[in-house]
Design a protein around this motif. Structure first.
Motif, short mmCIF file in Angstrom:
data_model
loop_
_atom_site.label_atom_id
_atom_site.label_comp_id
_atom_site.label_asym_id
_atom_site.label_seq_id
_atom_site.Cartn_x
_atom_site.Cartn_y
_atom_site.Cartn_z
N ALA A 132 0.89 -1.13 -0.09
CA ALA A 132 0.12 0.10 -0.02
C ALA A 132 0.76 1.27 -0.11
O ALA A 132 0.34 2.26 -0.53
N ARG A 133 2.02 1.16 0.62
CA ARG A 133 2.71 2.51 0.74
C ARG A 133 3.27 3.01 -0.67
O ARG A 133 2.93 4.07 -0.83
N PRO A 134 4.16 2.40 -1.23
CA PRO A 134 4.29 2.66 -2.62
C PRO A 134 3.08 3.32 -3.70
O PRO A 134 3.37 4.25 -4.33
N ALA A 135 2.33 2.42 -3.40
CA ALA A 135 1.00 2.75 -4.28
C ALA A 135 0.57 3.95 -3.90
O ALA A 135 -0.11 4.92 -4.67
N ILE A 136 0.08 4.36 -2.61
CA ILE A 136 -0.35 5.52 -2.15
C ILE A 136 0.51 6.68 -2.31
O ILE A 136 0.15 7.89 -2.74
N THR A 137 2.03 6.54 -2.21
CA THR A 137 2.98 7.51 -2.29
C THR A 137 2.99 8.19 -3.60
O THR A 137 2.94 9.30 -4.14
N PHE A 138 2.96 7.14 -4.88
CA PHE A 138 3.01 7.77 -6.00
C PHE A 138 1.67 8.05 -6.58
O PHE A 138 1.73 8.77 -7.64
N ASP A 139 0.59 7.66 -5.94
CA ASP A 139 -0.60 8.02 -6.25
C ASP A 139 -0.62 9.67 -5.89
O ASP A 139 -1.43 10.34 -6.75
N MET A 140 -0.15 9.68 -4.82
CA MET A 140 -0.14 11.21 -4.26
C MET A 140 0.59 12.08 -5.18
O MET A 140 0.22 13.32 -5.61
N LEU A 141 1.89 11.54 -5.73
CA LEU A 141 2.67 12.59 -6.57
C LEU A 141 1.89 12.58 -8.02
O LEU A 141 1.87 13.66 -8.41
#
Length: 491
Positions: free
Chosen positions: A43-52
């Motif tokens: 979930a962390r990379p998915a949410i991080t790069f979704d925010m970007l």
């Protein structure tokens, strides 16, 4: 648009973001290897790069966001040994490998939707790009940086490092890699333990295989990202993202492959999110210490005190800077849950604030601080702190201690809509629950199947069978898996 600063892992410093093509951004992010249920670490990379992705679009860029699905070539041992992870799972579950891929790709996408991650622009699969990977391997061989051995092809790290800097991303030195890697026995196909597979000859029992000039086989794990990123984003593109655990060897190998193929590096900005830990150790499938997202949503894990909603998980992850470590605990998740509730309650109050002729609050200053936080390497915890400063402002206006004009109220409402919803991707629990019939159905079916697991644990076979039979009658195909269950609705 010209104020965003991001930390570039390659240069180890924050840099002003300048895209190759003005007004447009090409972004590639490493996605999952689909051999099991997605867990909190995914979930962390998915949410991080979704925010970007969301923020780049918000500040005016046209963004092509490519996130791959690894469905072949990722071996159990990253040193190019052992079984393919998907084939091993296929044997355990007695399925075709591509059935395993479909089950867990569907599950991953469902989890991402519930976390309110926007789908990427393109989601290519490794197995769908064999031709491109074979062509890339040919180029590496022609450049003299690869060698064939018994039908497999390997990247020659020693040869490459004579002409180029291997280890520049991770900071590792070739001489240290030599001394820290085990000596190869005479049976090995590799010239050096540092070398990595570009193409692997399939053993007779290996199901997933394709023809190539060297053998019937399959691509090495690192090869897919080099081939697919440049296919969809060009030989030079702006951003490559992923988890810190991929920095070496995966991303280091990608740089070497790109240089060998094209004569130059492809990526301008490398971005890496830090890991989610559990008791200080990386959470991961290979370590067996993970909690799946479905378990989190349903509260069905020994380490969980209760169920946590997708928005609680999202808020928990965004409360830490993406480059900071984040340790799992029930206390941290429950604090995130309370914080999220407080923020959403204030946004609800914001819709009904009394208007005055003039303002005693400074909305413009709050807005500027919010942009400064995001422009400073996506500093989501600082942004959230500013939004909570705004919560105090909202409550003071509601209590009659401060005043706000109609114009400023509109600006404040827009600020919260843009930063909380559009950029951070948060939703109220009511919005999340009503986010479409399909998401609601997913939640209900997962709930029923978690109840079925509970019934089976209690040896209540009648209830377990009834849940399965009733869902089957409605057209749902249920599969029991090692991690719990998977399902799909037959059209």
């Amino acid at each position: 648009m010209d104020k965003l600063v991001i930390y570039n892992t390659l240069t180890r410093k924050k840099e002003l973001f300048k895209p190759i093509h003005p007004g447009a951004v090409g972004m590639y992010v490493c996605g999952p290897t689909v051999y099991g249920e997605a867990h909190l670490g995914h979930a962390r990379p998915a949410i991080t790069f979704d925010m970007l992705f969301r923020y780049l679009k918000h500040i005016g860029y046209k963004v092509r966001y490519v996130r791959n699905i690894t469905d072949v070539g990722h071996l159990v041992d990253d040193a190019d040994e052992g079984e393919d992870k998907i084939e091993r799972r296929a044997k355990v579950e007695q399925l075709e490998p591509m059935e395993v891929v479909q089950i867990y790709t569907n599950s991953y996408r469902g989890n991402m939707a519930r976390l309110n991650n926007l789908p990427p622009s393109i989601e290519p699969t490794a197995s769908g790009h064999i031709i491109e990977q074979v062509e890339a391997v040919k180029k590496i061989l022609e450049a003299g940086y690869g060698y064939e051995s018994n039908g497999s092809v390997y990247f020659d790290v020693e040869r490459f490092s004579k002409d180029h800097h291997y280890g520049k991303l991770s900071g590792r030195k070739v001489e240290d890699l030599y001394s820290n890697t085990r000596e190869l026995d005479g049976q090995s196909e590799k010239r050096s333990s540092m070398d990595f597979a570009l193409w692997k000859k399939a053993t007779p029992e290996h199901i997933m295989r394709w023809p190539s000039p060297w053998s019937d086989g399959y691509p090495g794990w690192h090869m897919e990202c080099t081939a697919m990123s440049t296919k969809y984003l060009g030989e030079r593109f702006d951003i490559h993202g992923g988890g810190m655990d991929l920095l070496f060897p995966h991303h280091e190998a990608e740089i070497a492959q790109s240089v060998a193929c094209t004569g130059h590096e492809s990526v301008n900005y490398w971005m890496h999110n830090n890991l989610i830990t559990i008791n200080g150790q990386k959470m991961g499938k290979s370590l067996g210490n993970f909690i799946t997202l479905n378990e989190l949503f349903g509260g069905k894990h020994d380490l969980l005190e209760k169920a946590y909603s997708p928005m609680t998980i999202r808020f928990f992850i965004l409360q830490a800077h993406y480059r900071s470590p984040l340790d799992f605990s029930n206390e941290a998740l429950q604090a995130a849950e309370k914080g999220m509730e407080r923020l959403m309650k204030a946004i609800e109050v914001l819709g009904n604030l009394p208007v005055s002729a003039e303002s005693t609050v400074d909305v413009a200053a709050l807005k500027q601080k919010c942009y400064e936080a995001m422009n400073d390497d996506l500093n989501s915890p600082i942004l959230i702190a500013h939004l909570f400063d705004g919560v105090k402002m909202i409550n003071s206006i509601n209590d009659g201690k401060e005043k706000i004009s109609a114009e400023d109220l509109t600006a404040l409402q827009q600020l919260y809509h843009e930063f909380a919803f559009d950029i951070l991707g948060l939703q109220s629990e009511e919005q999340a629950a009503a986010g479409g019939g399909e998401e609601t159905m997913t939640h209900v079916v997962d709930l029923l199947l978690n109840l079925r697991i509970e019934a089976k644990k209690n040896k209540d076979w009648a209830t377990a069978d009834k849940i399965r039979n009733e869902l089957s009658a409605l057209g749902f195909e249920i599969k029991d898996t090692k991690d719990g269950f998977s399902w799909e609705l037959k059209k």
